[in-house]
Design a protein around this motif. Sequence first.
Motif, mmCIF file in Angstrom:
data_model
loop_
_atom_site.group_PDB
_atom_site.id
_atom_site.type_symbol
_atom_site.label_atom_id
_atom_site.label_comp_id
_atom_site.label_asym_id
_atom_site.label_seq_id
_atom_site.Cartn_x
_atom_site.Cartn_y
_atom_site.Cartn_z
ATOM 1 N N ASP A 24 61.301 24.979 20.424
ATOM 2 C CA ASP A 24 61.975 25.352 19.178
ATOM 3 C C ASP A 24 61.212 26.411 18.385
ATOM 4 O OD1 ASP A 24 60.000 23.358 18.899
ATOM 5 O OD2 ASP A 24 60.796 22.731 16.954
ATOM 6 N N LEU A 25 59.989 26.711 18.791
ATOM 7 C CA LEU A 25 59.194 27.701 18.062
ATOM 8 C C LEU A 25 59.549 29.115 18.509
ATOM 9 C CD1 LEU A 25 55.751 25.887 18.023
ATOM 10 C CD2 LEU A 25 57.333 26.196 16.112
ATOM 11 N N LYS A 26 59.639 30.010 17.527
ATOM 12 C CA LYS A 26 59.981 31.407 17.811
ATOM 13 C C LYS A 26 58.744 32.294 17.876
ATOM 14 C CE LYS A 26 64.336 30.792 15.419
ATOM 15 N NZ LYS A 26 64.903 30.809 14.100
ATOM 16 N N GLN A 27 57.731 31.945 17.084
ATOM 17 C CA GLN A 27 56.490 32.732 17.070
ATOM 18 C C GLN A 27 55.305 31.798 16.889
ATOM 19 O OE1 GLN A 27 56.425 35.792 14.093
ATOM 20 N NE2 GLN A 27 57.993 37.008 15.107
ATOM 21 N N ILE A 28 54.246 32.110 17.626
ATOM 22 C CA ILE A 28 53.009 31.347 17.500
ATOM 23 C C ILE A 28 51.855 32.329 17.370
ATOM 24 C CG2 ILE A 28 51.464 29.671 18.546
ATOM 25 C CD1 ILE A 28 53.855 28.574 20.107
ATOM 26 N N GLN A 29 51.059 32.131 16.349
ATOM 27 C CA GLN A 29 49.866 32.949 16.159
ATOM 28 C C GLN A 29 48.660 32.238 16.775
ATOM 29 O OE1 GLN A 29 49.243 34.096 12.068
ATOM 30 N NE2 GLN A 29 51.433 34.399 11.747
ATOM 31 N N ALA A 30 47.665 33.011 17.153
ATOM 32 C CA ALA A 30 46.420 32.462 17.682
ATOM 33 C C ALA A 30 45.286 33.397 17.307
ATOM 34 C CB ALA A 30 46.506 32.311 19.198
ATOM 35 N N LYS A 31 44.082 32.847 17.285
ATOM 36 C CA LYS A 31 42.907 33.697 17.112
ATOM 37 C C LYS A 31 41.757 33.066 17.869
ATOM 38 C CE LYS A 31 41.230 31.789 12.752
ATOM 39 N NZ LYS A 31 40.991 32.005 11.345
ATOM 40 N N ASN A 72 25.295 31.804 16.120
ATOM 41 C CA ASN A 72 24.303 31.681 17.187
ATOM 42 C C ASN A 72 23.522 32.976 17.396
ATOM 43 O OD1 ASN A 72 25.223 29.027 17.685
ATOM 44 N ND2 ASN A 72 26.820 29.827 19.020
ATOM 45 N N GLY A 73 23.252 33.677 16.302
ATOM 46 C CA GLY A 73 22.478 34.908 16.363
ATOM 47 C C GLY A 73 23.246 36.111 16.874
ATOM 48 N N GLU A 74 24.545 35.969 17.068
ATOM 49 C CA GLU A 74 25.367 37.049 17.595
ATOM 50 C C GLU A 74 26.449 37.420 16.583
ATOM 51 O OE1 GLU A 74 27.699 38.052 21.765
ATOM 52 O OE2 GLU A 74 26.739 36.113 21.493
ATOM 53 N N LYS A 75 26.625 38.720 16.381
ATOM 54 C CA LYS A 75 27.671 39.189 15.473
ATOM 55 C C LYS A 75 29.003 39.194 16.214
ATOM 56 C CE LYS A 75 24.649 42.045 12.682
ATOM 57 N NZ LYS A 75 24.634 41.366 11.446
ATOM 58 N N MET A 76 30.036 38.714 15.517
ATOM 59 C CA MET A 76 31.363 38.665 16.129
ATOM 60 C C MET A 76 32.436 38.740 15.063
ATOM 61 S SD MET A 76 31.316 34.692 17.370
ATOM 62 C CE MET A 76 29.715 34.857 18.109
ATOM 63 N N ARG A 77 33.654 38.898 15.529
ATOM 64 C CA ARG A 77 34.822 38.927 14.652
ATOM 65 C C ARG A 77 35.916 38.098 15.312
ATOM 66 N NH1 ARG A 77 35.884 45.089 13.887
ATOM 67 N NH2 ARG A 77 35.057 45.187 15.981
ATOM 68 N N PHE A 78 37.001 37.890 14.590
ATOM 69 C CA PHE A 78 38.134 37.170 15.156
ATOM 70 C C PHE A 78 39.115 38.152 15.778
ATOM 71 C CE2 PHE A 78 36.851 33.762 12.161
ATOM 72 C CZ PHE A 78 36.752 32.726 13.088
ATOM 73 N N VAL A 79 39.658 37.765 16.920
ATOM 74 C CA VAL A 79 40.687 38.524 17.625
ATOM 75 C C VAL A 79 42.000 37.777 17.400
ATOM 76 C CG1 VAL A 79 41.420 39.481 19.841
ATOM 77 C CG2 VAL A 79 38.977 39.132 19.383
ATOM 78 N N ARG A 80 43.016 38.488 16.916
ATOM 79 C CA ARG A 80 44.305 37.870 16.592
ATOM 80 C C ARG A 80 45.341 38.160 17.683
ATOM 81 N NH1 ARG A 80 46.513 40.498 12.877
ATOM 82 N NH2 ARG A 80 45.021 42.173 12.740
ATOM 83 N N TYR A 81 46.184 37.149 17.947
ATOM 84 C CA TYR A 81 47.243 37.240 18.945
ATOM 85 C C TYR A 81 48.542 36.700 18.376
ATOM 86 C CZ TYR A 81 43.884 38.221 22.648
ATOM 87 O OH TYR A 81 42.920 38.788 23.438
ATOM 88 N N LEU A 82 49.656 37.120 19.003
ATOM 89 C CA LEU A 82 50.969 36.629 18.611
ATOM 90 C C LEU A 82 51.816 36.431 19.860
ATOM 91 C CD1 LEU A 82 53.040 36.018 16.307
ATOM 92 C CD2 LEU A 82 53.706 38.432 16.458
ATOM 93 N N TRP A 83 52.498 35.293 19.904
ATOM 94 C CA TRP A 83 53.456 35.000 20.965
ATOM 95 C C TRP A 83 54.838 34.985 20.328
ATOM 96 C CZ3 TRP A 83 56.876 30.871 21.395
ATOM 97 C CH2 TRP A 83 57.510 30.719 22.640
ATOM 98 N N ILE A 84 55.789 35.639 20.965
ATOM 99 C CA ILE A 84 57.164 35.676 20.483
ATOM 100 C C ILE A 84 58.050 35.110 21.583
ATOM 101 C CG2 ILE A 84 59.042 37.134 19.636
ATOM 102 C CD1 ILE A 84 56.853 39.132 18.704
ATOM 103 N N SER A 85 58.859 34.131 21.258
ATOM 104 C CA SER A 85 59.751 33.508 22.221
ATOM 105 C C SER A 85 60.731 34.522 22.777
ATOM 106 C CB SER A 85 60.511 32.364 21.554
ATOM 107 O OG SER A 85 61.531 31.886 22.418
ATOM 108 N N ASP A 86 61.016 34.370 24.064
ATOM 109 C CA ASP A 86 62.015 35.259 24.665
ATOM 110 C C ASP A 86 63.424 34.670 24.527
ATOM 111 O OD1 ASP A 86 62.030 33.240 26.532
ATOM 112 O OD2 ASP A 86 61.218 34.454 28.159
ATOM 113 N N GLY A 87 63.529 33.550 23.807
ATOM 114 C CA GLY A 87 64.837 32.967 23.503
ATOM 115 C C GLY A 87 65.444 32.106 24.588
ATOM 116 N N ARG A 88 64.696 31.774 25.607
ATOM 117 C CA ARG A 88 65.245 30.936 26.695
ATOM 118 C C ARG A 88 65.418 29.511 26.278
ATOM 119 N NH1 ARG A 88 61.602 32.958 31.677
ATOM 120 N NH2 ARG A 88 61.527 35.045 30.977
#
Length: 170
Positions: free
Chosen positions: A117-124, A154-170
């Motif tokens: 039932d979900l149309k979009q899901i975000q992730a990071k 943990n002594g390492e520099k990092m950032r967040f990577v963002r993602y998006l999933w979009i339902s294909d409507g099946r």
Amino acid sequence: MEISLSLLQEDDAEVLFEFEKVNRIFFEKMVPGRGDDYYQWEIFWERHRELLEEQERGVCRFYLIIDPDGNIAGRINLVDIDEAAGTAEVGFRLGENYGGKGIGSKALSLLLSTESDLKQIQAKTTTVNKSSQRVLEKNGFIHMGISDDEFEMNGEKMRFVRYLWISDGR
């Protein structure tokens, strides 16, 4: 390896607590830690009850990833569910002994088919967590960018990577 997803229940608390303790150091190499208090039974139990209450209200769904022997291989969660909009955010983690076997990809695929039932899901994920990035991309998540905010873990520099999933409507 065949796996299944099991919606989090109250009686999962003890085995989940052990899973979290055993994998704490491994998890904290790739994602920000949950703090020392989380690993005290009373605090963990209270947080577990809070998660179940959120799940009951329908704003989150928490799944355990179960291996063929009935052991917890990981967790995969939907949070910030907006049923009217059909949106949520996903997060997942696999235990140290379960990486590199395709389990993360299978679990996310199962979740996507279960939560139809979900149309979009975000992730990071973090810039250092290449395996999570591969799992997301393998399941059709689109790379949306990298946050400007840098942090050290943990002594390492990092950032967040963002993602998006979009339902294909099946």
